[in-house]
Design a protein around this motif. Sequence first.
Motif, PDB file in Angstrom:
ATOM      1  N   ALA C 274       0.833  -1.203   0.000  1.00 26.83           N
ATOM      2  CA  ALA C 274       0.000   0.000   0.000  1.00 26.83           C
ATOM      3  C   ALA C 274       0.871   1.258   0.000  1.00 26.83           C
ATOM      4  N   LEU C 275       0.322   2.330  -0.548  1.00 23.41           N
ATOM      5  CA  LEU C 275       1.076   3.577  -0.683  1.00 23.41           C
ATOM      6  C   LEU C 275       1.114   4.323   0.641  1.00 23.41           C
ATOM      7  N   CYS C 276       2.317   4.731   1.008  1.00 27.12           N
ATOM      8  CA  CYS C 276       2.521   5.508   2.233  1.00 27.12           C
ATOM      9  C   CYS C 276       2.579   6.991   1.864  1.00 27.12           C
ATOM     10  N   ARG C 277       2.259   7.837   2.815  1.00 33.14           N
ATOM     11  CA  ARG C 277       2.323   9.265   2.504  1.00 33.14           C
ATOM     12  C   ARG C 277       3.758   9.735   2.307  1.00 33.14           C
ATOM     13  N   CYS C 278       4.743   8.865   2.639  1.00 34.14           N
ATOM     14  CA  CYS C 278       6.139   9.220   2.347  1.00 34.14           C
ATOM     15  C   CYS C 278       6.454   8.993   0.869  1.00 34.14           C
ATOM     16  N   GLY C 279       5.522   8.414   0.132  1.00 39.14           N
ATOM     17  CA  GLY C 279       5.734   8.205  -1.296  1.00 39.14           C
ATOM     18  C   GLY C 279       6.214   6.810  -1.626  1.00 39.14           C
ATOM     19  N   GLN C 280       6.609   6.042  -0.615  1.00 40.22           N
ATOM     20  CA  GLN C 280       7.029   4.674  -0.845  1.00 40.22           C
ATOM     21  C   GLN C 280       5.858   3.712  -0.642  1.00 40.22           C
ATOM     22  N   ARG C 281       6.090   2.469  -0.979  1.00 44.47           N
ATOM     23  CA  ARG C 281       5.042   1.460  -0.850  1.00 44.47           C
ATOM     24  C   ARG C 281       5.413   0.407   0.193  1.00 44.47           C
ATOM     25  N   GLY C 282       4.405  -0.052   0.908  1.00 46.10           N
ATOM     26  CA  GLY C 282       4.609  -1.186   1.803  1.00 46.10           C
ATOM     27  C   GLY C 282       5.109  -0.820   3.179  1.00 46.10           C
ATOM     28  N   CYS C 283       5.134   0.481   3.514  1.00 46.16           N
ATOM     29  CA  CYS C 283       5.509   0.909   4.866  1.00 46.16           C
ATOM     30  C   CYS C 283       4.460   0.407   5.864  1.00 46.16           C
ATOM     31  N   LEU C 284       4.915   0.091   7.065  1.00 46.54           N
ATOM     32  CA  LEU C 284       4.001  -0.325   8.123  1.00 46.54           C
ATOM     33  C   LEU C 284       2.894   0.712   8.325  1.00 46.54           C
ATOM     34  N   GLU C 285       3.297   1.961   8.287  1.00 40.93           N
ATOM     35  CA  GLU C 285       2.368   3.068   8.474  1.00 40.93           C
ATOM     36  C   GLU C 285       1.205   3.054   7.486  1.00 40.93           C
ATOM     37  N   ALA C 286       1.487   2.594   6.276  1.00 41.19           N
ATOM     38  CA  ALA C 286       0.463   2.602   5.228  1.00 41.19           C
ATOM     39  C   ALA C 286      -0.638   1.591   5.507  1.00 41.19           C
ATOM     40  N   TYR C 287      -0.476   0.795   6.581  1.00 36.91           N
ATOM     41  CA  TYR C 287      -1.516  -0.149   6.989  1.00 36.91           C
ATOM     42  C   TYR C 287      -2.098   0.188   8.357  1.00 36.91           C
ATOM     43  N   LEU C 288      -1.538   1.188   9.015  1.00 37.37           N
ATOM     44  CA  LEU C 288      -1.862   1.388  10.416  1.00 37.37           C
ATOM     45  C   LEU C 288      -2.250   2.814  10.772  1.00 37.37           C
ATOM     46  N   ALA C 289      -1.684   3.769  10.080  1.00 39.23           N
ATOM     47  CA  ALA C 289      -1.869   5.155  10.505  1.00 39.23           C
ATOM     48  C   ALA C 289      -3.285   5.622  10.199  1.00 39.23           C
ATOM     49  N   ASP C 290      -3.646   6.743  10.781  1.00 38.01           N
ATOM     50  CA  ASP C 290      -4.982   7.305  10.588  1.00 38.01           C
ATOM     51  C   ASP C 290      -5.379   7.379   9.120  1.00 38.01           C
ATOM     52  N   TYR C 291      -4.495   7.941   8.310  1.00 39.85           N
ATOM     53  CA  TYR C 291      -4.871   8.148   6.902  1.00 39.85           C
ATOM     54  C   TYR C 291      -5.104   6.820   6.205  1.00 39.85           C
ATOM     55  N   ALA C 292      -4.348   5.788   6.630  1.00 42.08           N
ATOM     56  CA  ALA C 292      -4.479   4.478   5.993  1.00 42.08           C
ATOM     57  C   ALA C 292      -5.828   3.856   6.322  1.00 42.08           C
ATOM     58  N   LEU C 293      -6.213   3.969   7.579  1.00 47.46           N
ATOM     59  CA  LEU C 293      -7.519   3.424   7.962  1.00 47.46           C
ATOM     60  C   LEU C 293      -8.645   4.253   7.357  1.00 47.46           C
ATOM     61  N   ALA C 294      -8.440   5.563   7.322  1.00 52.36           N
ATOM     62  CA  ALA C 294      -9.517   6.428   6.837  1.00 52.36           C
ATOM     63  C   ALA C 294      -9.782   6.195   5.354  1.00 52.36           C
ATOM     64  N   ARG C 295      -8.744   5.934   4.563  1.00 51.82           N
ATOM     65  CA  ARG C 295      -9.007   5.774   3.129  1.00 51.82           C
ATOM     66  C   ARG C 295      -9.742   4.465   2.857  1.00 51.82           C
ATOM     67  N   GLU C 296      -9.449   3.426   3.664  1.00 55.56           N
ATOM     68  CA  GLU C 296     -10.233   2.198   3.496  1.00 55.56           C
ATOM     69  C   GLU C 296     -11.631   2.379   4.077  1.00 55.56           C
ATOM     70  N   ALA C 297     -11.731   3.194   5.138  1.00 50.67           N
ATOM     71  CA  ALA C 297     -13.043   3.438   5.728  1.00 50.67           C
ATOM     72  C   ALA C 297     -13.978   4.058   4.702  1.00 50.67           C
ATOM     73  N   ALA C 298     -13.456   4.969   3.884  1.00 47.46           N
ATOM     74  CA  ALA C 298     -14.292   5.617   2.876  1.00 47.46           C
ATOM     75  C   ALA C 298     -14.871   4.581   1.924  1.00 47.46           C
ATOM     76  N   THR C 299     -14.053   3.563   1.598  1.00 48.14           N
ATOM     77  CA  THR C 299     -14.547   2.480   0.738  1.00 48.14           C
ATOM     78  C   THR C 299     -15.553   1.612   1.493  1.00 48.14           C
ATOM     79  N   THR C 317     -16.417   7.002  13.166  1.00 45.76           N
ATOM     80  CA  THR C 317     -17.540   6.286  12.560  1.00 45.76           C
ATOM     81  C   THR C 317     -17.168   4.826  12.306  1.00 45.76           C
ATOM     82  N   LEU C 318     -15.978   4.635  11.793  1.00 48.47           N
ATOM     83  CA  LEU C 318     -15.528   3.274  11.488  1.00 48.47           C
ATOM     84  C   LEU C 318     -15.525   2.416  12.743  1.00 48.47           C
ATOM     85  N   PHE C 319     -15.033   2.999  13.829  1.00 54.26           N
ATOM     86  CA  PHE C 319     -14.948   2.261  15.087  1.00 54.26           C
ATOM     87  C   PHE C 319     -16.351   1.889  15.574  1.00 54.26           C
ATOM     88  N   ARG C 320     -17.263   2.843  15.471  1.00 56.98           N
ATOM     89  CA  ARG C 320     -18.639   2.599  15.905  1.00 56.98           C
ATOM     90  C   ARG C 320     -19.266   1.500  15.052  1.00 56.98           C
TER      91      ARG C 320
END
Lengths: 422, 422, 422, 422
Positions: C274-299, C317-320
């Motif tokens: 998955a794309l990280c906001r650092c521009g690289q792919r596959g960072c742990l953050e890209a699966y865990l950070a707020d933005y990562a969860l939020a973009r899947e939440a939108a889907t 909302t996602l948590f609820r």
Amino acid sequence: MLGADGLTDTSLTEAPAGCGPILPPAGRIQRPLRQQVFEHVRAQGRAARADIARALCISAGSVTALTADLIAMGLLREVEGAPLEGREAGRGRPPVALEIVPDGRHVIGIKLSDERQSAVLADFGGRRLADAVLPAPARRKALTEALDEVEALVSRLREQAPGRRVDAVGIGLSGLVDHRTGRVAWSPLLEGEDIAFKQAAEERLGLPVHVDNDANVLTLAELWFGAGRALPDFAVVTIEHGVGMGLVLDGRLFRGSRGMGLELGHIKVQLDGALCRCGQRGCLEAYLADYALAREAATALDRDPRAPQSPQAMLETLFREAKAGHHAARTIFARAGRYLAVGLANVVQLFDPDLIILSGERMRYDFLYADEVLAEMQDLTLTKGRPPARVEIHAWGDLVWAQGAVALALGMLTDEVLGSGS
Amino acid sequence: MLGADGLTDTSLTEAPAGCGPILPPAGRIQRPLRQQVFEHVRAQGRAARADIARALCISAGSVTALTADLIAMGLLREVEGAPLEGREAGRGRPPVALEIVPDGRHVIGIKLSDERQSAVLADFGGRRLADAVLPAPARRKALTEALDEVEALVSRLREQAPGRRVDAVGIGLSGLVDHRTGRVAWSPLLEGEDIAFKQAAEERLGLPVHVDNDANVLTLAELWFGAGRALPDFAVVTIEHGVGMGLVLDGRLFRGSRGMGLELGHIKVQLDGALCRCGQRGCLEAYLADYALAREAATALDRDPRAPQSPQAMLETLFREAKAGHHAARTIFARAGRYLAVGLANVVQLFDPDLIILSGERMRYDFLYADEVLAEMQDLTLTKGRPPARVEIHAWGDLVWAQGAVALALGMLTDEVLGSGS
Amino acid sequence: MLGADGLTDTSLTEAPAGCGPILPPAGRIQRPLRQQVFEHVRAQGRAARADIARALCISAGSVTALTADLIAMGLLREVEGAPLEGREAGRGRPPVALEIVPDGRHVIGIKLSDERQSAVLADFGGRRLADAVLPAPARRKALTEALDEVEALVSRLREQAPGRRVDAVGIGLSGLVDHRTGRVAWSPLLEGEDIAFKQAAEERLGLPVHVDNDANVLTLAELWFGAGRALPDFAVVTIEHGVGMGLVLDGRLFRGSRGMGLELGHIKVQLDGALCRCGQRGCLEAYLADYALAREAATALDRDPRAPQSPQAMLETLFREAKAGHHAARTIFARAGRYLAVGLANVVQLFDPDLIILSGERMRYDFLYADEVLAEMQDLTLTKGRPPARVEIHAWGDLVWAQGAVALALGMLTDEVLGSGS
Amino acid sequence: MLGADGLTDTSLTEAPAGCGPILPPAGRIQRPLRQQVFEHVRAQGRAARADIARALCISAGSVTALTADLIAMGLLREVEGAPLEGREAGRGRPPVALEIVPDGRHVIGIKLSDERQSAVLADFGGRRLADAVLPAPARRKALTEALDEVEALVSRLREQAPGRRVDAVGIGLSGLVDHRTGRVAWSPLLEGEDIAFKQAAEERLGLPVHVDNDANVLTLAELWFGAGRALPDFAVVTIEHGVGMGLVLDGRLFRGSRGMGLELGHIKVQLDGALCRCGQRGCLEAYLADYALAREAATALDRDPRAPQSPQAMLETLFREAKAGHHAARTIFARAGRYLAVGLANVVQLFDPDLIILSGERMRYDFLYADEVLAEMQDLTLTKGRPPARVEIHAWGDLVWAQGAVALALGMLTDEVLGSGS
């Protein structure tokens, strides 16, 4: 002339350009009625003329004429007083029924495999008259060596059923097989590529030979002798040295538009994934086939690579260990099961079949079709309230493949004897 | 009775049990000759009686009788002196040809979409007489609201082509659509599930309505009006809000054995992969569709999620940035391209089509079908010396979908007017 | 001269070449005894001279001299009759104890964040005298704008605690921060790269400023005020807009050999992932950070991307929804949990810490540290009979980060006042 | 008492609670000055008293006293007229220098391995006096059998260097080794788990024995005899039967807070990935180590699993085939290279070392550190303008591991002879 959206703009042309498919959906060439009558009788075992007329929607007169022809050709015969399936044992004497003359023709079906070759000799009614299984050295072979093995099987069957003329041979083997040309683009059993297998086998045996992918002959076994007889559409998925698939659409085998589709084992389920023996990465087979499980088994069981073992023996040990609770052994089957779920889900998403038959010896490894696997398969499938795809497990014995090759030969022979060309 | 290998052992039964498919491969119901003549003329634009006889392998007498019928029904008419395609402008006076009476019937084709709805009114010869595009609020709608939009389109077309009787309406929309029942199991455009769309639309419009998945209507556009007219077998793959696929086998649309296959967007290409809007993980669509690219674009372009943007606008920006060399933007297209290669390779492995047509607006994003993508697709395919699958790119404009819905309606209407029931 | 195996072959040289590290393990520069005494008193709250001598293994005479110095400097003072921790309220009068003069110095700690900035003013004993939280526009800012916000916080604190001289400011912010140079290589909060943050802040405030990565200041909060006070070695992992980590070795913060390690959020856990906001792919953050969860939440929640929402609101909302059983919402937390397990297992495999503290506001999402997550983390760790790594959850409130920045400032100020340079 | 944000609220307590680490950063126990002098001389080869004073920042008087002690102990000796490194051959007579008495003590270093065992006998100055390599059966062994092999090596060395008293033995082996207790939690070389290796070896040999993970002894080889001598911080990564890592911080080996960290081979780089011989999935090692490459090689090279081959031989063939252009062979190295890039990038992200040394025999396979690999490693690392981590390749021969075990024994022996305890 193209309009703004790239479509032909017909409004400006004087003569209409026409629309719709230029090649009409010819469908399959309609088989001659004579052949349809013969196949109906063979499928039913026995049938009265009136039943034939009803089933094929033709007049009694037509049936009389067509069956007279078939009797004259020595392909059908009358049989009296026989109980007919589906008929009340009613009053009065039973009608005269027809059945095929089973020894009018004979065929041989052969399955070439990794460690043993098997063959069946059957009559024109599909009845098995003899069978043979010969061990074989487990390695790639030159074509001539493979044909030696084929010839040995044929001799063995002839010895068991002396005096029977053989009219056609069907051969199933794994790999990329072009049924129409009889060429083998690639097979894990054979050295070389693009081999004129059919031609070489016909020269060797002096008989018509038909070859096909082994998953296709397995599917024919289901269609001719198994659960598929009464189904217009079904899929067969099999796991062995590779992962194979066959598909029946409208009662006929679908081999792909150019004849070499249904390569389920080589759909990609993981970018840059595990190495497949085809040389590519991420093939479904590379997570499911014998060799894939065996190579992880060697790691899980801490086997010394210098102590050789056949993949089958390795799998047996792995299965035993998994049953006994060995953690890594279980993860191997669990992972294979998840990938099988993916493969089956993809089959459902694309072909939406009524029934998927999981077939082959590996179905003894019940981890592969555990409830979790089938549940995950359904989870991975968009159903939205529709009934899920049905799945059946057929743990056939070894001769089923050869029996499928019998069906291949029977079908081709019937076309030849009664098809439009005759 | 089962033998040792699980197959029915017939040797012990008195009456033969039969073998082979019990349901003969009935194939598709043969269309009446009258319909075949009509469709041949429509496909050719114009045809002389002799040409018809030759093309359909029937006698001149039959052609004369059948065309007389069709002329009497007001469906065909004679036209004199018209140049015929494929005929030398020869000596003597040109033969009398036949063409269809275009305004014998009319149909409307509609594509429902995310941000705008489009429709085409065509005559029985498929000629477009009017078209309309209306903007629509981009959100899920209740069925009645969607039908309001359909009704508005129909009114608009009627205004443009006053006095034309409309005989059938075809509607394409994305989602799981059961063409046979006209029910929509699920659609990203509609609220709710398992919606009786066809029935509701017929009640609203007072006209026969046929609905289908939008990828299917796109495929019909290719089959009736595009490159597919002369091809018996081809696949269409399209990327938009989702990833769709249509398949033509033997000149007819194949929708899967139970009518809802070809869901290429939902084959799984990654276990536990990216989240798809269908709620599952690892669907091809979750790496390729608009929403999938847009959500990564928001990360790549460091967009504030509080500053809203339509996916399309996001994609346009992404494409521009990628063209300008933005590294992360390029990786988004590169990854999508790799997954597209996987999807296409899987289509080839399973269906082995002559031709794959990549179609739809997204084909403007040339990264998606860059040379590397097509090369990777071929690399991921077992070819072993066979010619690789052909791929064509069709960057159709917007009305092609509605034109495909016209084909849907035309085909159904023709069956109704001339099919076996008539 | 190199021997056959590439090592220096010393047997042929006349003079010995020596072996072993040329730079001796100087260890950390030994802090002056005076500083050690001061820090011991501050850590204990109060300490009698005899206790100091015992704890630091120095003579009573030395303690007397050193404390006299510190009292003269206005940093320590005597306090009589005070109960001492760990001492029986014994017979006789309690000994004279020492404590630090808290208002000898003051520091401010600041945490810069996405949606609000927080700050704490503390005395030299670490006691909080005032705090302030200001909302901030949630977008990248120019350096000057960020410094405006810092200045506003400082003013607010000064108003609350008038007359206190501030001696140092510590600032924590997310991104790549070089504590030694005070430069910010990159931060999601700031426009531009390689920013001389410390220098600009010092010019703006007219005070010494120390900056650090926010995970480091959080770790300092644990080390100075939390569970880490009594631990020589522990790790802190935090999830927020990004994923951060801090590590204490031998009672001191370890920042990596070149000062910018511990970037746990950017270790790669998936090739081409998955794309990280650092521009690289596959960072742990890209699966865990707020933005990562939020973009899947939108889907998952089928949110219209044109209806904007903050990531935090999306996560709520996602948590609820997940709590209410929404399937896709649950898979988002489940997947994040599995990746967190991977990240923690990797921390254990590499650092083998006594304790991992999971810290930060996101710990409210209990899915992330559900029993399955911690069990999977242990499963992914080679333990082989050793006790597994301990994990604690600290769901700190907001000011903990600013408190950590207080610790940063206090430590630096103490070094400056009492360190070798003084 | 906790405030609203969970921090201790000190404002209400009478006595200050204190803040800051309760355990002061004791750092490493300061080694006695006498030991520092000895180690300085050993590191320099030779050193004049004035140089020692300057290097250790102590008075000339102290040096005189300390060196007198060391000379009396038989550990140092004076040497006249010797050229000193870094000194101009100046006017006047050269000063008296000191060097260590090399045969004051002797140690043996041993590397236990899969197919052969190697050992080095060295003097107190680290000079190699003898070495031995013995073949070994490549399989797991019982502890007693492994000790037989150790004993055989020791005998062989004693024969080569008769009359030398051996004071300590260092042993490196792969697996989970607790240096502090001398227990082996697990090793691919040994049967069983949690083995009291050190104790058993001491009983067998009658000598002090120190054991460590083989990656740690390799790192000590670099620190004592190689490029690491002049570096305060560096990492060593090695690929062999497994993937190992060693780390030097401040001139000393860092083994993790609890002594068993740095297990780089077992960080997870793929959820549910390839099976590792540790029984888990997705370990870095499962994509990089000998066994991982060899199992894919068997697939790529279409090896019959019944024809046994050692992993090493398989790798040699694979390397040759890859060099000759074999596609699948190349993908194996290419994939291993990508995962190595991931592993190294993760090392950089977490430890931010000055230098990473890639070491070990496998470095002959230059695919593994091809330019693409190192470029991808840098791409996977957040640098943002900082200089990238340096990487060096050291293709050491076989004895380097035993030489590292010499360093292990030398270090422990020196502590014992001169450390605080003495």
